[in-house]
Design an enzyme around this catalytic site. Structure first.
Site, PDB file in Angstrom:
ATOM      1  N   LYS A  33       0.830  -1.208   0.000  1.00 23.31           N
ATOM      2  CA  LYS A  33       0.000   0.000   0.000  1.00 23.31           C
ATOM      3  C   LYS A  33       0.867   1.261   0.000  1.00 23.31           C
ATOM      4  CE  LYS A  33      -2.906   3.158   0.484  1.00 23.31           C
ATOM      5  NZ  LYS A  33      -4.244   3.456   0.839  1.00 23.31           N
TER       6      LYS A  33
ATOM      7  N   CYS B 291      -3.042  11.099   2.061  1.00 24.70           N
ATOM      8  CA  CYS B 291      -2.471   9.780   1.756  1.00 24.70           C
ATOM      9  C   CYS B 291      -1.126   9.926   1.077  1.00 24.70           C
ATOM     10  CB  CYS B 291      -3.430   9.013   0.852  1.00 24.70           C
ATOM     11  SG  CYS B 291      -5.095   8.962   1.506  1.00 24.70           S
TER      12      CYS B 291
HETATM   13  N1  SAJ Z   1      -1.844  15.122  -8.373  1.00 26.76           N
HETATM   14  C1  SAJ Z   1      -1.047  15.875  -9.219  1.00 26.76           C
HETATM   15  N2  SAJ Z   1      -0.787  15.396 -10.485  1.00 26.76           N
HETATM   16  C2  SAJ Z   1      -1.299  14.202 -10.915  1.00 26.76           C
HETATM   17  C3  SAJ Z   1      -2.106  13.442 -10.042  1.00 26.76           C
HETATM   18  C4  SAJ Z   1      -2.362  13.934  -8.775  1.00 26.76           C
HETATM   19  O1  SAJ Z   1      -0.560  16.944  -8.862  1.00 26.76           O
HETATM   20  O2  SAJ Z   1      -1.040  13.852 -12.073  1.00 26.76           O
HETATM   21  C5  SAJ Z   1      -2.131  15.618  -7.005  1.00 26.76           C
HETATM   22  C6  SAJ Z   1      -3.608  15.867  -6.749  1.00 26.76           C
HETATM   23  O3  SAJ Z   1      -3.997  17.118  -7.254  1.00 26.76           O
HETATM   24  C7  SAJ Z   1      -3.668  15.794  -5.249  1.00 26.76           C
HETATM   25  C8  SAJ Z   1      -2.631  14.717  -4.924  1.00 26.76           C
HETATM   26  O4  SAJ Z   1      -1.803  14.608  -6.071  1.00 26.76           O
HETATM   27  O5  SAJ Z   1      -3.274  17.002  -4.652  1.00 26.76           O
HETATM   28  C9  SAJ Z   1      -3.204  13.363  -4.596  1.00 26.76           C
HETATM   29  O6  SAJ Z   1      -4.304  13.065  -5.433  1.00 26.76           O
HETATM   30  P1  SAJ Z   1      -4.518  11.635  -6.095  1.00 26.76           P
HETATM   31  O7  SAJ Z   1      -5.731  11.683  -6.929  1.00 26.76           O
HETATM   32  O8  SAJ Z   1      -3.269  11.190  -6.767  1.00 26.76           O
HETATM   33  O9  SAJ Z   1      -4.687  10.644  -4.857  1.00 26.76           O
HETATM   34  P2  SAJ Z   1      -5.589  10.608  -3.518  1.00 26.76           P
HETATM   35  O10 SAJ Z   1      -4.741  11.135  -2.400  1.00 26.76           O
HETATM   36  O11 SAJ Z   1      -6.915  11.212  -3.699  1.00 26.76           O
HETATM   37  O12 SAJ Z   1      -5.793   9.003  -3.361  1.00 26.76           O
HETATM   38  C10 SAJ Z   1      -4.642   8.159  -3.325  1.00 26.76           C
HETATM   39  C11 SAJ Z   1      -4.848   7.014  -4.340  1.00 26.76           C
HETATM   40  N3  SAJ Z   1      -3.611   6.295  -4.537  1.00 26.76           N
HETATM   41  C12 SAJ Z   1      -3.114   6.055  -5.779  1.00 26.76           C
HETATM   42  O13 SAJ Z   1      -3.658   6.433  -6.786  1.00 26.76           O
HETATM   43  C13 SAJ Z   1      -1.850   5.263  -5.848  1.00 26.76           C
HETATM   44  C14 SAJ Z   1      -5.938   6.062  -3.839  1.00 26.76           C
HETATM   45  O14 SAJ Z   1      -6.048   4.929  -4.680  1.00 26.76           O
HETATM   46  C15 SAJ Z   1      -5.613   5.615  -2.397  1.00 26.76           C
HETATM   47  O15 SAJ Z   1      -6.608   4.738  -1.884  1.00 26.76           O
HETATM   48  C16 SAJ Z   1      -5.572   6.867  -1.528  1.00 26.76           C
HETATM   49  O16 SAJ Z   1      -4.481   7.679  -2.008  1.00 26.76           O
HETATM   50  C17 SAJ Z   1      -5.353   6.431  -0.101  1.00 26.76           C
HETATM   51  O17 SAJ Z   1      -6.337   6.414   0.665  1.00 26.76           O
HETATM   52  O18 SAJ Z   1      -4.233   6.028   0.254  1.00 26.76           O
END
Ligand code: SAJ
Length: 439
Positions: free
Chosen positions: A238, A292
């Site tokens: 994870k 996360c």
């Molecule tokens: N972000 C970027 N660029 C990107 C993708 C995301 O800047 O290309 C930023 C987003 O704007 C945000 C942050 O990253 O600020 C996180 O967003 P996210 O959509 O990547 O992830 P979370 O935090 O909403 O959810 C993540 C997910 N993990 C993965 O995709 C590996 C989710 O599947 C997990 O269950 C969750 O963390 C968790 O609970 O751990």
């Protein structure tokens, strides 16, 4: 007894009825308790309840317990309100502050970091101490909270301390009284109900039998596959997933800063590079938010401080990005005598209302601290949070296009697509998400 007895127990009429709704011979659990009714616990409890299990949700907050028992929800997640209302009205889900006996327990409590970015397992310990008095022979305990390597073993140790009368997997007995597994949640906020059912699961048992029992329980609602392993591998898996994403976002963020210096459009660059069949770069932004991705990689760093060099560097790069954006804003604002600045978006990512650990919020707080007149558009909230209320004005896109000198796009909410380019042409625009490029 324990597992074997549960498997061999004859079908009672109740059990046969439940079989039709999802409780099968493979999963003999009829009564499940979910500890922690937050972003993961509540949807998980509701899904199990919707498949016919009797689910008791336990939370330490009276308001949350009351809200759930009223058939309502305290978090914003599409369709969760409908499912919770349904299962509370059928009596399949009820909430309480007082743990009670059940056949299985799922622990879904927060695992934040404490001073020095060290994991804080206090909530897991509290949960262990809360359920220990009601544990019975034959129980299954599953830890869903994202956890550092070794946390499941610690949980088992805390349970054993409280209940030396019971045999646990770490005791080495062939058939322990209580089975323990780690099954980390992997759902994406905003898509929780879909991903809960559709995503594959990693099921890390303290023994293979523990994993098998946990798999049987998740099968009640899961369409994805279950992959069984040991608890420590599941813990690191994870953390690895979220670190992988963090490292890849850091790569995109670093590129955006390199491109800024070289006067190259990073969005165009990434789109071109991604035409390579083995390249798939993520999107730069104002930083990484949420509870996360910005937290979990530190658990790996904490376990392997010398070796986790890239993982630590990615965290540092992503944590530095909001400061880089703030500097850009200040440089641009210097061009005006008394600039009016418009900030588009406060949430930590697109199309949600969650402002916690949001880089956009961090940037907004710094901007208002400079004393600049600040307009904020955040379509997903009704009022500005503490720290911004009274200091900035929550308004709409039209007002900003009229009055702002400087427009900063911080979140790619759907409301910001199709912005009027002609109106923006007379302004200084800092687009941290490439919204204008996409249009
Ligand atoms: N972000 C970027 N660029 C990107 C993708 C995301 O800047 O290309 C930023 C987003 O704007 C945000 C942050 O990253 O600020 C996180 O967003 P996210 O959509 O990547 O992830 P979370 O935090 O909403 O959810 C993540 C997910 N993990 C993965 O995709 C590996 C989710 O599947 C997990 O269950 C969750 O963390 C968790 O609970 O751990």
């Amino acid at each position: 007894p324990g597992q074997a007895a549960l498997h061999l127990a004859p079908l009672t009429s109740t059990r046969r009825d439940l079989t039709l709704q999802g409780v099968s011979m493979d999963n003999p659990v009829q009564k499940l308790s979910v500890i922690g009714l937050g972003y993961i616990g509540l949807p998980t409890a509701a899904i199990f309840a919707s498949r016919g299990l009797e689910v008791v949700g336990v939370d330490v907050t009276q308001d949350i317990v009351d809200t759930v028992n009223a058939g309502e929800v305290h978090i914003v997640e599409p369709d969760l309100d409908i499912v919770v209302r349904g299962v509370v009205s059928t009596g399949n889900l009820r909430a309480t502050m007082q743990p009670e006996s059940a056949e299985a327990f799922i622990i879904a409590v927060p695992t934040p970091f404490a001073e020095g970015k060290r994991p804080d397992l206090g909530y897991i310990k509290d949960a262990a101490e809360a359920i220990a008095p009601v544990l019975e022979k034959g129980n299954l305990v599953i830890l869903e909270s994202t956890s550092p390597v070794g946390a499941t073993e610690k949980l088992a140790g805390w349970l054993k301390e409280q209940r030396p009368d019971l045999a646990f997997p770490q005791d080495g007995t062939p058939n322990p009284d209580v089975n323990i597994a780690h099954c980390p949640e992997r759902v994406l906020p905003g898509y929780v109900l879909h991903e809960l059912v559709a995503n594959d699961r990693i099921v890390g048992g303290m023994t293979p039998a523990c994993a098998e029992r946990a798999t049987a329980l998740y099968r009640v609602f899961l369409r994805g596959e279950c992959f069984e392993t040991d608890a420590r591998t599941a813990e690191l898996a994870k953390l690895t997933e979220n670190s992988f994403r963090d490292v890849n976002i850091a790569f995109a963020n670093e590129l955006s800063i390199i491109c800024d210096g070289l006067d190259i459009d990073v969005w165009k660059l990434i789109r071109l590079a991604n035409r390579h069949p083995r390249v798939s770069i993520l999107q730069p932004g104002p930083g990484v938010g949420g509870h996360c991705i910005a937290v979990d990689p530190w658990f790996i760093v904490d376990s392997a401080p010398e070796q986790a060099r890239l993982i630590r560097a990615a965290r540092d790069i992503n944590d530095a990005k909001p400061h880089w954006v703030i500097n850009k804003i200040n440089e641009s604002a210097d061009r005006f005598k008394s600039p009016v600045i418009a900030l588009f978006g406060l949430a930590f990512k697109a199309d949600i209302d969650d402002l916690r650990e949001s880089p956009a919020l961090q940037i907004a707080e710094q901007v208002v601290a400079t004393g600049m007149q600040t307009l904020i558009v955040e379509p997903n909230i009704e009022e500005l949070p503490d720290g911004l209320a009274g200091e900035a004005e929550l308004t709409d896109v039209a007002r900003c296009l009229n009055d702002a000198d400087l427009v900063v796009i911080l979140v790619d909410h759907k409301e910001f697509s199709g912005l009027d380019n002609q109106r923006l042409a007379s302004k200084v625009v800092i687009d941290t998400r490439g919204v204008l490029f996409r249009d």
